[in-house]
Enzyme design. Structure first.
Site: not given
Length: 283
Positions: A26, A29, A33
């Site tokens: 989503m 980051l 991630h």
């Protein structure tokens, strides 16, 4: 790296690629991630990431509108990781008309723990993940263990729909003080950030107590989790749950499971101020 928002353009770009490794996110980051991107590269090529803040998985009183959106900074980070394509659709790209069909997980997995406190959350997750899989057509997809229940639900969904994708689990990335990296950590005040690692420390204490007493038949799971809840409340947290579950299906372990050494996991969700944090630790 190509940045693509159109589903058709994405499919055209990936045509002929039969070992795509996919990481859905989503955005906003962080190092957690990026570790998923690196793991993806070990299992497939090219690596495709997506950024889409999925309205379907936010409840009416949750943080959809204020969820951090940092697309340009995210693009720069993904470029450094050698990501081949970033799929960054708009809401209109993903849902050009009302999404009337939904993918609903089984109640025994989707309505417990996070599902109990966030009704409809996993229905939104499953629906968008299924649609992203349809768009990207990955051979492998990487999901973090930090969202343990989500990982299990997506893995079961892929299995039961016979999707041609391998779900790869990724270990949780933590700050030096133990706090699991999360985009929502940015909501914490300085004082709250200093307290936040206590959630992980509490899980560690539950794990230790389980190994030293419960697995030896000297205490019950309920006693251990009740003590953890009391500890968090005493430090100003508002815990939703601290739960010890079987890793295989997230159901409560029976005495027979415990005696047989069934692999377990302790999971928690708790608010610190206005910020809700989740974490887990395998036992």
């Amino acid at each position: 790296m190509k940045v693509i928002s159109s589903i058709q353009e994405l499919r055209d770009q990936l045509r002929g690629q039969n070992r795509v490794a996919f990481v859905p996110t989503m955005g906003n980051l962080h190092e957690g991630h990026l570790s998923l991107m690196r793991l993806a590269r070990q299992h497939g090529d090219p690596v495709v990431a997506s950024i889409f803040v999925n309205r379907l998985q936010f409840g009416p009183n949750e943080d959809f509108d204020k969820y951090p959106r940092t697309l340009q900074a995210d693009i720069e980070k993904l470029q450094k990781e050698g990501v081949y394509v970033l799929f960054a659709p708009t809401e209109r790209d993903m849902y050009p008309e009302p999404q009337e069909y939904r993918v609903e997980p089984p109640h025994d997995l989707g309505d417990i723990l996070e599902g109990e406190f966030r009704p409809g959350f996993f229905k939104g997750v499953c629906t968008v993940v299924m649609k992203l899989f349809s768009c990207v057509q990955p051979r492998v997809a990487v999901f973090g263990k930090k969202d343990y229940q989500q990982l299990m639900i997506v893995r079961r969904m892929a299995n039961q729909f016979a999707l041609p994708v391998d779900i790869i689990p990724a270990e949780t990335v933590r700050a030096e003080d133990g706090l699991a990296l999360s985009s929502r950590n940015a909501y914490l005040s300085n004082e709250e950030r200093a307290e936040a690692p206590e959630l992980y420390r509490t899980l560690g204490q539950v794990r230790q107590t389980m190994l030293e007493t419960v697995l030896q038949g000297q205490a019950s799971v309920e006693e251990v989790t009740a003590k953890a809840l009391e500890h968090l409340r005493g430090r100003g947290w508002q815990p939703d749950y601290v739960a010890v579950r079987r890793r295989s299906d997230l159901q409560p372990p029976t005495p027979e499971n415990i005696a047989a050494g069934e692999p377990l996991v302790v999971l928690t969700a708790a608010k610190l101020g206005k910020t809700r944090l989740i974490d887990n630790l395998e036992i």
